[in-house]
Design an enzyme around this catalytic site. Structure first.
Site, PDB file in Angstrom:
ATOM      1  N   ASP A 140       0.883  -1.092   0.111  1.00 40.60           N
ATOM      2  CA  ASP A 140      -0.110   0.139  -0.042  1.00 40.60           C
ATOM      3  C   ASP A 140       1.069   1.190  -0.123  1.00 40.60           C
ATOM      4  OD1 ASP A 140      -2.149   1.558   0.321  1.00 40.60           O
ATOM      5  OD2 ASP A 140      -1.662   1.568   2.715  1.00 40.60           O
ATOM      6  N   ASP A 145      -1.993  -1.040   6.150  1.00 39.72           N
ATOM      7  CA  ASP A 145      -1.882  -0.403   7.536  1.00 39.72           C
ATOM      8  C   ASP A 145      -3.057  -1.279   8.258  1.00 39.72           C
ATOM      9  OD1 ASP A 145      -4.413   0.421   6.576  1.00 39.72           O
ATOM     10  OD2 ASP A 145      -3.567   2.428   6.560  1.00 39.72           O
ATOM     11  N   ASP A 151      -7.207  -1.933   4.487  1.00 39.37           N
ATOM     12  CA  ASP A 151      -6.913  -2.684   3.576  1.00 39.37           C
ATOM     13  C   ASP A 151      -6.952  -4.326   4.171  1.00 39.37           C
ATOM     14  OD1 ASP A 151      -5.549  -1.337   1.680  1.00 39.37           O
ATOM     15  OD2 ASP A 151      -3.762  -0.933   2.749  1.00 39.37           O
TER      16      ASP A 151
END
Lengths: 613, 76
Positions: free
Chosen positions: A311, A509, A513
């Protein structure tokens, strides 16, 4: 009586050893004789009894244990009057168990350190308002507790009186103390470095965040990989099988000596303990370095990873925009900064926050009037000066001339992925500020290290626009970068790569996600100890420390290797011993027991190398 | 009522201890057979049991009777 024997096992081991030594000393001094036999007989009895007791106890719960094999071997040696062998076998078996216990304690030391951080007592308010010390298990939700300076916070709760600062490193890994005032949440296992607080208990014991972390690590250390489950099943039938083989050999050859030697050699020591001891050491090393692996299955899968998806915001970058560049076009820097901060203090724009944070010492002037220009910025009157804060369009619209140098600077900063804030004072361009969500320091090196360890694809997935994503990707040398993705798009991407046969890890995180973390072969959460992160991922980086990823991968690979080594050691030892029973003349049960116990210690010592990885 | 029990045991050193302790706890009537789990490295046993049939003391004693010390027993 039984329990006395077992409680004093270590003492009995020492006595057995002393008797065996005495017997050998007498034998050296005056040769074979009744004194030697007497001493060996005594040693066999002292050492054999606790083993026999354990064997009987396990039979009572229908388990054919190693103790049974050894006890029968000692009994057999007794029957054929081989007191020397029975004494040595009893001693070696007991001594081996003692050493195992000592060395195993080392491999468990990392998790023990974590458990010892758990609070034991709390100061609880009694009915008359005074505080008494009570064991932590007696504390219930809703009770009021007192924590003094230097004290451990005993439960998860909310501050109701007082204030101070707490070191929450045990939960978040963050070394700096966090201020705690009335209404703030505090967490069990953290330490109040300053001040005194009273709090209401909201979660106690295993329900606290700290309790969950401990439980997780404990369960992880004992969760079994497929290989281990196989070995477990195997050993459940293996021990009885050795017993059966012994009886067959005895019936066929009537050779008691050979039969009892097989009993001793067949003990499944190193094989059973080899794999678990590796994973305990590996998981322990991780826990000490802020990496939580959820079980040995996770370690073996993680070691095979060839694609890692990242990410962007908060993972590769810090996640909060910061002032990256400032270019001045006037002499008096201080004045411009003061004016800029004065205007931005009144704004709730995210970029304004970054600017105010960048100039903590700026002097604030009162702002007389402000006018917000949609899609442009702010026009304000501060300290009798007309201040424009906004983008290049605002400057054009208000007739502020941009020199060719300034135009070039603006283009360059924009190309480097900055968001721009231009400041003009009294119609003159004074300052250009470039604001950027910066890539974490050292990330490029970490990614290079991952590549070196055999990760083929490093891919960036982000909700940001493709332009920003491409810039980050180029800066870090990633394999691919995909922007404008929603959480479900990311999850779909994970699924797609997995169907291609890649072993996929996702680093995120933990909150937005979650789907991707759960779908990936290995979900790595940059967790701050949040429940969601703990539950959905397989690997948790305790203090959101990206630099731990190469260590985690290296450790996983090393642990996998270590497990294989231990299995090989165990199998080779068993094979060599069994072959030599039938093919050599020197093998007897004492040597067999020695090699057997030795191999157990070798696999434990081998696993301990992981603690220093 | 179904309760969850945890026994903190003396440090376990051999994997066969696990089988023995598991067997001992399973023999107590009222303990859910499937739920018994011995954590080797944490030296803990976890299980669920029916508190109208048995109690924590009885389960702890079954473990003690095969020669393992129970340091702490808790239920919830």
């Amino acid at each position: 009586m039984h329990n006395w024997l077992l409680r004093n096992r270590n003492r009995l081991t020492a006595v057995t050893g002393a008797l065996v030594l005495a017997a050998f000393a007498v034998k050296l001094a005056s040769g074979e004789g009744p004194a030697v036999d007497g001493l060996l007989l005594a040693a066999s009895l002292v050492g054999g009894l606790p083993i026999a007791v354990q064997a009987v106890q396990s039979l009572r719960v229908r388990v054919v244990s190693i103790d049974l094999l050894v006890a029968m071997a000692i009994l057999g040696a007794f029957a054929i009057r081989e007191f020397e062998e029975s004494a040595v076998v009893a001693f070696l078996f007991l001594f081996g168990a003692y050493l195992e216990q000592k060395t195993l304690a080392k491999t468990r030391s990392a998790i023990k350190g974590l458990v010892e951080m758990a609070p034991e007592v709390a100061l609880r308010m009694s009915e008359d308002g005074s505080f008494d010390e009570v064991p932590i298990d007696d504390v219930e939700v809703g009770e009021t507790l007192l924590v003094k300076t230097g004290g451990k916070i005993p439960v998860d709760g909310t501050v109701v009186r007082g204030g101070g600062s707490a070191n929450e490193a045990s939960i978040t890994g963050e070394p700096l103390p966090v201020a705690k005032d009335v209404g703030d949440k505090v967490f069990a296992g953290t330490i109040l470095e300053n001040g005194t607080i009273q709090l209401t208990a909201e979660k106690v014991g295993e329900d606290t965040t700290f309790g969950k972390i401990i439980e997780l690590v404990e369960e992880a250390q004992d969760s079994k990989s497929q290989a281990e489950r196989f070995i477990d099943r195997f050993s459940r039938y293996y021990t009885p099988a050795v017993l059966a083989l012994t009886i067959i050999v005895w019936l066929a050859t009537r050779n008691v000596e050979m039969a009892i030697t097989i009993l001793v050699l067949g003990c499944p020591g190193a094989l059973v303990i080899g794999v678990p001891v590796s994973s305990v050491s590996g998981i322990g090393n991780g826990a000490r370095n802020g990496i939580l692996f959820k079980g040995s299955e996770v370690i073996s899968r993680f070691g095979k990873v060839d694609t890692i998806l990242f990410d962007k915001t908060g993972t590769l970058t810090y996640g909060n925009p910061q002032v990256a560049r400032t270019l001045y076009y006037v002499q008096d820097h201080q004045l411009v900064e003061d004016l800029l901060v004065s205007v931005e203090k009144e704004s709730s724009h995210p970029l304004a926050k970054a600017i105010v944070g960048a100039y903590p010492n700026a002097h604030q002037h009162p702002v007389k009037s402000t006018e917000v220009i949609q899609g442009g910025g702010v026009v304000a009157s501060v300290a009798c000066r007309k201040v424009l804060v906004g983008n290049a369009h605002l400057m054009d619209a208000k007739g502020v001339p941009l020199s060719s140098r300034a135009r070039q600077d603006v283009d360059e900063l924009e190309a480097a992925g900055n968001s721009l804030v231009l400041v003009a004072v009294d119609g003159q361009l004074a300052l250009v500020v470039g604001i950027k969500d910066q890539v974490r320091a050292g990330v490029a090196e970490d990614l290079a290290a991952l590549r070196k360890m055999g990760v083929k694809n490093l891919i960036l997935l982000s909700g940001d626009n493709q332009g920003t994503v491409d810039l980050v990707s180029k800066e870090l040398g990633l394999s691919e970068a995909h922007g404008s993705l929603l959480p479900e798009d990311k999850a779909e991407f994970v699924r797609e790569r997995r169907t291609r046969g890649e072993v996929v890890a996702f680093v995120g995180d933990g909150i937005n996600d979650s789907p991707s973390l759960a779908l990936a072969d290995i979900g790595i959460a940059m967790g701050n100890g949040t429940d969601v992160a703990i539950e959905t991922s397989n690997v948790i980086l305790m203090n959101s420390d990206f630099h731990r990823i190469p260590h985690a991968l290296g450790l996983a690979k090393a642990t996998r290797r270590n497990m294989v080594e231990n299995i090989v050691i165990a199998l080779v030892v068993v094979a060599v011993l069994l072959v030599s029973v039938f093919a050599s003349t020197w093998m007897n049960m004492a040597i067999g027991m020695f090699v057997h116990e030795g191999s157990i210690l070798v696999v434990i010592l081998n696993a301990m190398r992981l603690l220093r990885y | 009522m179904v309760k969850k029990g945890t026994l903190q045991l003396e440090t376990l050193a051999c994997p066969t201890c696990m089988q023995k302790i598991e067997g001992a706890i399973k023999q107590v009537e009222g303990v859910d057979q499937e739920s018994v789990k011995v954590l080797f490295n944490a030296s803990k046993a976890k299980f669920t049991f029916d508190s109208s049939v048995t109690n924590l003391d009885e389960i702890a004693n079954s473990v003690k009777s095969i020669g393992y010390d129970v340091l702490k027993a808790s239920e919830r």
